[in-house]
Design a protein around this motif. Structure first.
Motif, PDB file in Angstrom:
ATOM      1  N   GLU A 134      -8.420   3.867  -0.717  1.00  0.00           N
ATOM      2  CA  GLU A 134      -9.647   4.669  -0.810  1.00  0.00           C
ATOM      3  C   GLU A 134     -10.432   4.615   0.497  1.00  0.00           C
ATOM      4  O   GLU A 134     -10.935   5.641   0.983  1.00  0.00           O
ATOM      5  N   LEU A 155      -5.765  -0.424  -4.045  1.00  0.00           N
ATOM      6  CA  LEU A 155      -6.454   0.843  -4.295  1.00  0.00           C
ATOM      7  C   LEU A 155      -7.701   0.969  -3.425  1.00  0.00           C
ATOM      8  O   LEU A 155      -7.971   2.038  -2.859  1.00  0.00           O
ATOM      9  N   ARG A 156      -8.451  -0.111  -3.302  1.00  0.00           N
ATOM     10  CA  ARG A 156      -9.662  -0.069  -2.467  1.00  0.00           C
ATOM     11  C   ARG A 156      -9.310   0.223  -1.015  1.00  0.00           C
ATOM     12  O   ARG A 156     -10.004   0.996  -0.334  1.00  0.00           O
ATOM     13  N   ALA A 204      -5.791   7.715 -10.338  1.00  0.00           N
ATOM     14  CA  ALA A 204      -5.794   7.802  -8.876  1.00  0.00           C
ATOM     15  C   ALA A 204      -5.114   9.100  -8.469  1.00  0.00           C
ATOM     16  O   ALA A 204      -4.099   9.491  -9.053  1.00  0.00           O
ATOM     17  N   ILE A 255      -6.727   8.237  -1.058  1.00  0.00           N
ATOM     18  CA  ILE A 255      -6.785   8.508  -2.496  1.00  0.00           C
ATOM     19  C   ILE A 255      -8.233   8.546  -2.959  1.00  0.00           C
ATOM     20  O   ILE A 255      -9.153   8.093  -2.253  1.00  0.00           O
ATOM     21  N   THR A 256      -8.419   9.098  -4.146  1.00  0.00           N
ATOM     22  CA  THR A 256      -9.671   8.965  -4.881  1.00  0.00           C
ATOM     23  C   THR A 256      -9.341   8.373  -6.242  1.00  0.00           C
ATOM     24  O   THR A 256      -8.243   8.581  -6.775  1.00  0.00           O
ATOM     25  N   THR A 257     -10.252   7.610  -6.796  1.00  0.00           N
ATOM     26  CA  THR A 257     -10.067   7.063  -8.139  1.00  0.00           C
ATOM     27  C   THR A 257     -11.291   7.385  -8.971  1.00  0.00           C
ATOM     28  O   THR A 257     -12.408   7.533  -8.449  1.00  0.00           O
ATOM     29  N   GLY A 304      -9.223   6.905   2.988  1.00  0.00           N
ATOM     30  CA  GLY A 304      -9.309   8.316   2.644  1.00  0.00           C
ATOM     31  C   GLY A 304      -7.996   8.884   2.125  1.00  0.00           C
ATOM     32  O   GLY A 304      -7.824  10.108   2.090  1.00  0.00           O
ATOM     33  N   SER A 322      -6.127  -3.792  -7.515  1.00  0.00           N
ATOM     34  CA  SER A 322      -7.478  -3.363  -7.143  1.00  0.00           C
ATOM     35  C   SER A 322      -7.660  -3.384  -5.634  1.00  0.00           C
ATOM     36  O   SER A 322      -8.246  -2.453  -5.052  1.00  0.00           O
ATOM     37  N   ARG A 348      -8.620   4.579 -15.719  1.00  0.00           N
ATOM     38  CA  ARG A 348      -8.854   5.057 -14.363  1.00  0.00           C
ATOM     39  C   ARG A 348      -7.612   5.779 -13.874  1.00  0.00           C
ATOM     40  O   ARG A 348      -6.471   5.359 -14.138  1.00  0.00           O
ATOM     41  N   THR A 353      -5.598  12.463  -1.766  1.00  0.00           N
ATOM     42  CA  THR A 353      -6.363  13.436  -1.016  1.00  0.00           C
ATOM     43  C   THR A 353      -5.390  14.264  -0.162  1.00  0.00           C
ATOM     44  O   THR A 353      -4.174  14.014  -0.174  1.00  0.00           O
ATOM     45  N   SER A 388       0.833  -1.210   0.000  1.00  0.00           N
ATOM     46  CA  SER A 388       0.000   0.000   0.000  1.00  0.00           C
ATOM     47  C   SER A 388       0.861   1.252   0.000  1.00  0.00           C
ATOM     48  O   SER A 388       0.550   2.240  -0.684  1.00  0.00           O
TER      49      SER A 388
END
Length: 290
Positions: free
Chosen positions: A71, A67-68, A90, A76-78, A74, A64, A88, A93, A35
């Motif tokens: 997310e 990334l989840r 990424a 990152i945003t994708t 809090g 995946s 997609r 934040t 991560s």
């Protein structure tokens, strides 16, 4: 052979332990190395998910999940790319940016500590460069760059230092026929860098003018990358650019104190010719018709 294998495995165990690859909280920030590496890649400017996945060598499923997880924290945003909805991207934040900054600080501190523990830090760095380049040789990229950029200046500085060591008379760039930077920028010429994971490890310049004849200048490859045919790759790319610029003939000069350079030129179709300049350092001159 068994001893060689054991040495490699010992090295692998030492690195795994030192970098905390098995820790559930890499550098004490609450998430594992995978991560943290994804967060780091995004922080350094990689945004497209497919590019990040390829850069880190991850399969789609693991990418995946990582990334989840980020997310959910809090970090990152994708979402779809504004340029192509099939891709997609990424983004960090504010919290993710703060975590990235802290990882950078802790990683730099860790690197300094590793060097401080050894009486020959330069030997450690040289060994790391050799290993990292060997392991990442399939990912070495050749890019075009302005020769006045810091990465280009780094390579040129290393090149000049090597000539200073190897020439019996030493080397002073102020006495050499150093090409103007603008002669190595399109549409006159080009300056190429070999990049290994953001580290410049080789360069070559194509010094063009207004006619069909140009010169190859400043071919250099880091000692850590020698033996990987990188000089040949750089020369081939420079020749390709020359053709695209309408250049028909290339020339270069070198010194007999660099026999490996002369051997490369002869092997790749260059012919030795008479002196064509008044530079005090070269004593061998070559030409190649494209």
């Amino acid at each position: 052979m068994t001893d060689d294998i054991q040495r490699i495995r010992r090295f692998n165990r030492a690195v795994t332990s030192e970098v905390g690859a098995l820790d559930t909280s890499f550098l004490g920030l609450g998430r594992p190395l995978g991560s943290a590496r994804v967060l780091n890649a995004i922080g350094h400017g990689l945004q497209e998910v497919g590019v990040i996945r390829d850069y880190l060598g991850l399969d789609s499923g693991l990418m995946s999940r990582l990334l989840r997880g980020l997310e959910a924290e809090g970090m990152i945003t994708t979402g779809p790319s504004p340029d192509d909805s099939r891709r997609r991207i990424a983004q960090l934040t504010d919290e993710g940016r703060a975590a990235f900054t802290e990882y950078e600080r802790l990683s730099n501190d860790q690197a300094r500590a590793i060097l401080a523990r050894h009486p020959r830090p330069q030997a450690i760095l040289d060994a790391m460069d050799l290993i990292a380049t060997a392991l990442g040789q399939d990912r070495i990229e050749i890019i075009e760059i302005d020769p006045r950029e810091p990465e280009a200046i780094h390579c040129l500085t290393q090149y000049y230092r090597e000539l200073e060591r190897r020439f019996a008379t030493g080397f002073d760039v102020n006495l050499s026929r150093d090409p103007e930077a603008t002669d190595m920028i399109r549409p006159r010429g080009v300056f190429l860098l070999a990049m290994s994971d953001a580290l410049p490890i080789g360069c070559v310049g194509l010094k063009g003018g207004d006619g069909p004849v140009a010169e190859i200048k400043r071919l250099w490859v880091s000692p850590a990358a020698r033996g990987l045919k990188l000089a040949t790759r750089l020369m081939t790319r420079a020749e390709d650019v020359a053709r695209s610029l309408g250049i028909h003939t290339l020339r270069l000069d070198t010194n007999s104190a660099l026999p490996e350079a002369a051997a490369l030129y002869r092997k790749t179709g260059w012919q030795e010719i008479d002196r064509f300049n008044d530079d005090p350092y070269p004593d061998m001159f070559f030409e190649k018709t494209l």
